[in-house]
Motif scaffolding. Structure first.
Motif, PDB file in Angstrom:
ATOM      1  N   PHE A 158       0.888  -1.167   0.000  1.00 37.58           N
ATOM      2  CA  PHE A 158       0.000   0.000   0.000  1.00 37.58           C
ATOM      3  C   PHE A 158       0.923   1.214   0.000  1.00 37.58           C
ATOM      4  O   PHE A 158       1.809   1.319   0.857  1.00 37.58           O
ATOM      5  N   ASN A 184      -2.893  -0.530  -3.174  1.00 36.46           N
ATOM      6  CA  ASN A 184      -3.560   0.744  -3.431  1.00 36.46           C
ATOM      7  C   ASN A 184      -2.505   1.836  -3.513  1.00 36.46           C
ATOM      8  O   ASN A 184      -1.413   1.717  -2.964  1.00 36.46           O
ATOM      9  N   VAL A 186      -2.501   5.965  -2.866  1.00 34.36           N
ATOM     10  CA  VAL A 186      -3.351   7.013  -2.304  1.00 34.36           C
ATOM     11  C   VAL A 186      -2.567   8.320  -2.175  1.00 34.36           C
ATOM     12  O   VAL A 186      -1.418   8.319  -1.714  1.00 34.36           O
ATOM     13  N   THR A 188      -2.813  12.092  -0.395  1.00 34.62           N
ATOM     14  CA  THR A 188      -3.493  12.836   0.658  1.00 34.62           C
ATOM     15  C   THR A 188      -3.326  14.343   0.435  1.00 34.62           C
ATOM     16  O   THR A 188      -2.532  14.769  -0.405  1.00 34.62           O
ATOM     17  N   ALA A 197      -9.322   7.864   7.697  1.00 34.87           N
ATOM     18  CA  ALA A 197      -9.827   7.210   6.484  1.00 34.87           C
ATOM     19  C   ALA A 197      -8.725   6.407   5.801  1.00 34.87           C
ATOM     20  O   ALA A 197      -8.947   5.272   5.345  1.00 34.87           O
ATOM     21  N   GLU A 198      -7.534   6.973   5.732  1.00 37.42           N
ATOM     22  CA  GLU A 198      -6.417   6.283   5.073  1.00 37.42           C
ATOM     23  C   GLU A 198      -5.976   5.058   5.880  1.00 37.42           C
ATOM     24  O   GLU A 198      -5.638   4.022   5.306  1.00 37.42           O
ATOM     25  N   ALA A 200      -7.880   3.260   7.747  1.00 37.24           N
ATOM     26  CA  ALA A 200      -8.908   2.237   7.493  1.00 37.24           C
ATOM     27  C   ALA A 200      -8.663   1.553   6.151  1.00 37.24           C
ATOM     28  O   ALA A 200      -8.845   0.330   6.021  1.00 37.24           O
ATOM     29  N   GLN A 201      -8.230   2.324   5.153  1.00 34.48           N
ATOM     30  CA  GLN A 201      -7.916   1.743   3.848  1.00 34.48           C
ATOM     31  C   GLN A 201      -6.739   0.784   3.940  1.00 34.48           C
ATOM     32  O   GLN A 201      -6.746  -0.286   3.322  1.00 34.48           O
ATOM     33  N   ILE A 202      -5.723   1.171   4.697  1.00 33.89           N
ATOM     34  CA  ILE A 202      -4.564   0.287   4.875  1.00 33.89           C
ATOM     35  C   ILE A 202      -5.000  -1.011   5.556  1.00 33.89           C
ATOM     36  O   ILE A 202      -4.623  -2.115   5.139  1.00 33.89           O
ATOM     37  N   ARG A 203      -5.818  -0.889   6.589  1.00 33.11           N
ATOM     38  CA  ARG A 203      -6.277  -2.059   7.341  1.00 33.11           C
ATOM     39  C   ARG A 203      -6.999  -3.048   6.432  1.00 33.11           C
ATOM     40  O   ARG A 203      -6.828  -4.271   6.547  1.00 33.11           O
ATOM     41  N   ALA A 204      -7.803  -2.520   5.525  1.00 35.50           N
ATOM     42  CA  ALA A 204      -8.638  -3.369   4.670  1.00 35.50           C
ATOM     43  C   ALA A 204      -7.974  -3.777   3.367  1.00 35.50           C
ATOM     44  O   ALA A 204      -8.560  -4.518   2.569  1.00 35.50           O
ATOM     45  N   SER A 205      -6.742  -3.306   3.126  1.00 38.62           N
ATOM     46  CA  SER A 205      -6.127  -3.443   1.805  1.00 38.62           C
ATOM     47  C   SER A 205      -5.583  -4.832   1.494  1.00 38.62           C
ATOM     48  O   SER A 205      -5.386  -5.171   0.329  1.00 38.62           O
TER      49      SER A 205
END
Length: 378
Positions: A158, A184, A186, A188, A197-198, A200-205
């Motif tokens: 990520f 991903n 991203v 910022t 928010a970012e 959370a994206q890392i956690r779900a990536s």
């Protein structure tokens, strides 16, 4: 706020001998001394002034002003320094968007610019200029090194950076060398302080690591929030994400973090063994990568000024190009586009006598240049 310092008022340290100059020289140092990026600018200013002080030179004046990390203000300051203060050389800008705003106008007015940090790709290739030198790196370089390192350890990354020229260069550089999968990519906001928010994206990536370039206050905010989030995916980055200026604020959350840099305080060479204690003695803290780069920028200017008049621009830039200095980084020379060719290392955040700092782990690149030099025809 403007500060004017004459080298004649500064005490000589380390027994450095006075360096004779062809004639007096005035330098305009524009850097960030307020807001979230102030730590970077303070280290830039202090590293630069340490080299001036050590030179013992009585014929050099440094005019310093705060750009507040605002491009339009940086342009106004640069024009005033050129037209009213009559500076011979400009330097000091930390941020690439500010540098891109200032350099074209400065060189168009016949002024030499020596960058202490910002190194956008646009000024390394087709838009290079014989009056523009970079004493630090080219923006992509340290990120390229982490892409190379990631190949050995991770399969799915990520990657994240701020949405400005250096941020775009950083991820371009990482992707140039990284051969694995991207979970991903991203971008910022510059100056962002909330990364929920970012994270959370890392956690779900599904990534096995995150490569993050967030200098200054951005990196402090991110790493603190990341540690609190409980996400266990390791974070790696370039040296700026874990540089000495931000480590005290990040705290133990940075321990073990891997990064890349062309310098660390434990680099084993004679110049570094003098520089680190001298900076500590002068300012009461360890130097950062920003301080080293600015120190070398001042050394480059001083070396050229000892051999050529700054009024003879061609002769002066010829001397600058020789890079005749003893850098705390060790080997240092300019590429054909006046950006450094240098070694780049993997570093790790550790505690040394209770102080968070970076130590060298291994060398990633030897004599590394940049991808844009071939396009510089000036």
């Amino acid at each position: 706020m403007k500060t004017i310092l004459k080298a004649a008022t500064l005490a000589l340290t380390l027994g450095a001998s006075t360096m004779a100059m062809a004639e007096p020289i005035k330098i305009g140092l524009i850097t960030t001394l307020s807001g979230g990026g102030a730590g970077l600018g303070v280290d830039t200013r202090d590293g630069f002034m340490l080299a001036i002080k050590q030179s013992g030179n009585k014929d050099i004046t440094v005019v310093t002003e705060d750009d507040a990390q605002k491009p339009e203000l940086a342009v106004q300051i640069a024009d005033k320094m050129i037209q009213s203060d009559k500076v011979d050389i400009l330097t000091g800008i930390v941020w690439s968007n500010l540098l891109m705003a200032v350099v074209p106008g400065a060189v168009a007015q016949g002024k030499i610019y020596v960058s202490t940090n910002a190194a956008p790709a646009a000024l390394a290739g087709e838009k290079c200029d014989p009056l523009y030198f970079n004493a630090a790196y080219q923006n992509d370089n340290l990120h390229e090194a982490m892409g190379e390192y990631a190949n050995k350890v991770y399969k799915k990354m990520f990657i994240m950076a701020p949405n400005y020229p250096a941020g775009k260069d950083s991820l371009t550089g990482f992707k140039r060398y990284y051969k694995g999968e991207l979970a991903n990519e991203v971008y910022t906001k510059v100056g962002q302080t909330d990364y929920a928010a970012e994270i959370a994206q890392i956690r779900a990536s599904g990534a096995d690591a995150a490569f993050v370039f967030l200098p200054g206050g951005m990196g402090i905010a991110f790493m603190k929030q990341y540690a609190q989030s409980g996400v266990k995916i390791p974070v790696i980055g370039p040296g700026f994400s874990f540089s000495q200026d931000v480590l005290p604020a990040i705290g133990d959350a940075a321990l073990g973090a891997k990064a890349s840099g062309q310098w660390a305080k434990d680099l084993d060479n004679a110049a570094n063994k003098k520089f680190v204690p001298a900076f500590q003695a002068e300012y009461g803290r360890l130097p950062s990568i920003y301080a080293v780069q600015a120190y070398d920028a001042a050394q480059l200017i001083l070396a050229a000024a000892s051999k050529a008049s700054v009024k003879d621009v061609k002769a002066f830039t010829t001397e600058l190009s020789k890079a005749d200095i003893q850098s705390p980084r060790g080997k240092f020379k300019f590429n054909t586009n006046r950006h450094p060719i240098q070694d780049i290392y993997l570093t790790e955040v550790v505690k040394d006598n209770g102080t968070l700092t970076n130590k060298i782990v291994e060398k990633i690149f030897t004599d590394h240049g940049d991808a844009y030099a071939k396009d510089c025809k000036k």
